[in-house]
Design an enzyme around this catalytic site. Structure first.
Site, PDB file in Angstrom:
ATOM      1  N   HIS A 277       9.976 -27.372 -19.721  1.00 40.69           N
ATOM      2  CA  HIS A 277      10.214 -28.061 -18.441  1.00 40.69           C
ATOM      3  C   HIS A 277       8.912 -28.740 -17.966  1.00 40.69           C
ATOM      4  O   HIS A 277       8.918 -29.906 -17.578  1.00 40.69           O
ATOM      5  CB  HIS A 277      10.714 -27.035 -17.419  1.00 40.69           C
ATOM      6  CG  HIS A 277      10.717 -27.512 -15.996  1.00 40.69           C
ATOM      7  ND1 HIS A 277      11.860 -27.911 -15.341  1.00 40.69           N
ATOM      8  CD2 HIS A 277       9.705 -27.659 -15.096  1.00 40.69           C
ATOM      9  CE1 HIS A 277      11.551 -28.279 -14.104  1.00 40.69           C
ATOM     10  NE2 HIS A 277      10.244 -28.135 -13.931  1.00 40.69           N
ATOM     11  N   GLU A 278       7.810 -28.006 -18.060  1.00 41.99           N
ATOM     12  CA  GLU A 278       6.522 -28.574 -17.611  1.00 41.99           C
ATOM     13  C   GLU A 278       6.122 -29.766 -18.490  1.00 41.99           C
ATOM     14  O   GLU A 278       5.568 -30.752 -17.997  1.00 41.99           O
ATOM     15  CB  GLU A 278       5.423 -27.513 -17.618  1.00 41.99           C
ATOM     16  CG  GLU A 278       5.716 -26.286 -16.754  1.00 41.99           C
ATOM     17  CD  GLU A 278       6.079 -26.634 -15.323  1.00 41.99           C
ATOM     18  OE1 GLU A 278       5.623 -27.672 -14.813  1.00 41.99           O
ATOM     19  OE2 GLU A 278       6.851 -25.874 -14.706  1.00 41.99           O
ATOM     20  N   HIS A 281       7.561 -32.859 -17.226  1.00 42.83           N
ATOM     21  CA  HIS A 281       6.785 -33.493 -16.152  1.00 42.83           C
ATOM     22  C   HIS A 281       5.651 -34.331 -16.738  1.00 42.83           C
ATOM     23  O   HIS A 281       5.374 -35.440 -16.277  1.00 42.83           O
ATOM     24  CB  HIS A 281       6.175 -32.427 -15.231  1.00 42.83           C
ATOM     25  CG  HIS A 281       7.165 -31.790 -14.312  1.00 42.83           C
ATOM     26  ND1 HIS A 281       8.046 -32.520 -13.549  1.00 42.83           N
ATOM     27  CD2 HIS A 281       7.413 -30.490 -14.015  1.00 42.83           C
ATOM     28  CE1 HIS A 281       8.789 -31.687 -12.824  1.00 42.83           C
ATOM     29  NE2 HIS A 281       8.420 -30.446 -13.102  1.00 42.83           N
ATOM     30  N   GLU A 355      12.691 -32.795 -10.667  1.00 41.52           N
ATOM     31  CA  GLU A 355      12.804 -31.470 -11.284  1.00 41.52           C
ATOM     32  C   GLU A 355      14.039 -31.387 -12.180  1.00 41.52           C
ATOM     33  O   GLU A 355      13.991 -30.766 -13.248  1.00 41.52           O
ATOM     34  CB  GLU A 355      12.853 -30.385 -10.202  1.00 41.52           C
ATOM     35  CG  GLU A 355      11.573 -30.240  -9.397  1.00 41.52           C
ATOM     36  CD  GLU A 355      10.372 -29.837 -10.244  1.00 41.52           C
ATOM     37  OE1 GLU A 355      10.567 -29.298 -11.343  1.00 41.52           O
ATOM     38  OE2 GLU A 355       9.230 -30.078  -9.806  1.00 41.52           O
ATOM     39  N   ASP A 359      14.242 -30.412 -16.116  1.00 39.68           N
ATOM     40  CA  ASP A 359      15.174 -29.425 -16.667  1.00 39.68           C
ATOM     41  C   ASP A 359      15.932 -30.013 -17.858  1.00 39.68           C
ATOM     42  O   ASP A 359      16.082 -29.359 -18.894  1.00 39.68           O
ATOM     43  CB  ASP A 359      16.188 -28.998 -15.586  1.00 39.68           C
ATOM     44  CG  ASP A 359      15.618 -27.936 -14.643  1.00 39.68           C
ATOM     45  OD1 ASP A 359      14.501 -27.441 -14.913  1.00 39.68           O
ATOM     46  OD2 ASP A 359      16.297 -27.611 -13.652  1.00 39.68           O
TER      47      ASP A 359
END
Ligand SMILES: [Zn+2]
Length: 419
Positions: A277-278, A281, A355, A359
């Protein structure tokens, strides 16, 4: 054209730029997370976990809203009456009313009064978190953290105040232009330096230990095409049991950070899911998007303050002659507070969309919706989140999709991918 005409034009250009950035960089269409799946996910969560999360949120609620209301009231009281100007004068008096003393000490005094009046609510929140076993830090550690953040804010505030009021003195007609450029530059600078200058004040960061997990995460980042110099572990356990991870910094200061609590509580596969997930980003340059919108927003705010600040009835209320003088600082804070409250839900919506995209990236990168869902379950369980929070609260504050939304997105992905 007059400075005022240029200001109107500049504000229009900045707002337009914000809208363009918002339209192009924010993923407005989110991956599906059907409500039916959300309700099924909610039913699948252990009832006692849901109840405990809801109980904590209910216990936090009164303090949160009273604190918000008190903060707003104090800002309005200082900014829209001559009280704030009085306070600034008072702070400058021992120094012969010198403008630097008024600007720096007066400005800090205004912020400090608001901080001190909302302090009881912060302490109350900490006591609730301790009662629920989420906060692990005693009052000593909490106070040290508080003093550290006051000291950091004071240094930053002194720099900004001195810079700002120097500019308003040197360029009484054009300060808004220099101020806007300075505010935008400061936002960009802070994005670069926060991870290396500020985060280490509160936590210790160590490179993740060599081992299968580290190898797996490095391979994951390489597979994703995201160069990650290091995965850092933060000693979050010194103040909380909560688990988390994040990316921060830009370019050379970019890092992926996982809480030590996450490594302790979650399985390696779940940690991989979080890091995926990070990486989403990092790959989508979300820190850049945040920095760019923050910079444009800050610049627009300065120009808007200049324009609103020429409205005489407002100045008369605050007992000041000009928005550009240190005595008007409380008025500036009042305006910024009101705008911040109004902008909150928009920021929250943008954050939730970003976000949700991270995901989706995690699901695609790991191809493992079952572990993703298990991780969401664990996040909510350990962090005592309300998996399906009240609608109004969600719209106003939630920076992330709710637990059931995230679980539903995993289920929808699994169906789509046939897993
Ligand atoms: Zn995230």
């Amino acid at each position: 054209m007059t400075p005022r005409g240029w200001a109107v034009l500049t504000l229009a250009a900045l707002v337009l730029a914000l809208l363009v950035v918002g339209a192009l960089l924010v993923p407005w269409s989110r991956p599906p997370a059907p409500r039916a799946d959300q309700l099924a996910a909610l039913r699948d969560l252990p009832a006692d976990q849901v109840a405990r999360g809801r109980a904590l949120q209910a216990a936090l609620r009164p303090g949160r809203y009273t604190g918000l209301a008190v903060g707003l009231l104090v800002a309005l009281l200082l900014g829209l009456t001559p009280l704030g100007a009085r306070l600034v004068e008072l702070a400058g008096r021992p120094f012969g009313d010198h403008w630097i003393a008024r600007a720096v000490l007066g400005g800090i005094a205004v912020v400090l009064v608001a901080d001190l009046l909302t302090l009881p609510f912060a302490a109350w929140r900490q006591s609730v978190l301790t009662r629920y076993g989420l906060a692990t830090q005693g009052w000593g550690g909490w106070t040290v953290d508080l003093l550290k953040s006051y000291a950091l804010s004071a240094v930053l505030a002194a720099t900004v105040l001195l810079g700002f009021y120097t500019v308003t003195r040197l360029a009484p007609r054009w300060w808004w232009a220099f101020g806007a450029a300075g505010a935008a530059g400061l936002v960009v600078l802070l994005s670069f330096v926060l991870p290396v200058l500020v985060e280490p004040v509160f936590n210790r960061f160590t490179p993740m230990e060599q081992g299968p997990l580290r190898t797996e995460l490095t391979a994951l980042a390489a597979r994703d095409g995201v160069p990650v110099r290091d995965v850092l572990v933060a000693d979050a356990s010194r103040r909380t049991r909560a688990v988390n991870a994040y990316v921060s910094g830009l370019g050379p200061t970019r890092r992926v950070v996982v809480y030590d609590t996450l490594l302790r509580e979650a399985t390696p596969a779940e940690v991989t899911s979080v890091v995926a997930h990070e990486l989403g980003h990092a790959r989508d340059r979300d820190v850049w998007t945040g920095t760019l919108t923050g910079a444009l927003g800050a610049a627009a705010a300065v120009v808007a303050l200049y324009l609103v600040g020429s409205w005489t009835p407002l100045l008369r209320r605050a007992g000041v002659d000009s928005i550009a003088e240190p005595r008007a600082f409380a008025l500036l804070i009042a305006l910024v507070t009101v705008v911040g409250l109004v902008a909150g839900p928009v920021q929250a919506l943008v954050s939730r969309r970003i976000e949700a995209r991270a995901d989706a990236h995690a699901l695609a990168l790991t191809g493992d919706p079952a572990t993703f869902e298990a991780m969401q379950r664990r996040l909510a369980g350990v962090n005592l989140a309300d998996p399906d929070p009240p609608r109004a609260e969600y719209l106003w504050f939630a920076s992330h999709p709710s637990t059931v939304e995230r679980m539903a997105a995993a289920r929808a992905y699994a169906r789509e991918a046939g897993r």
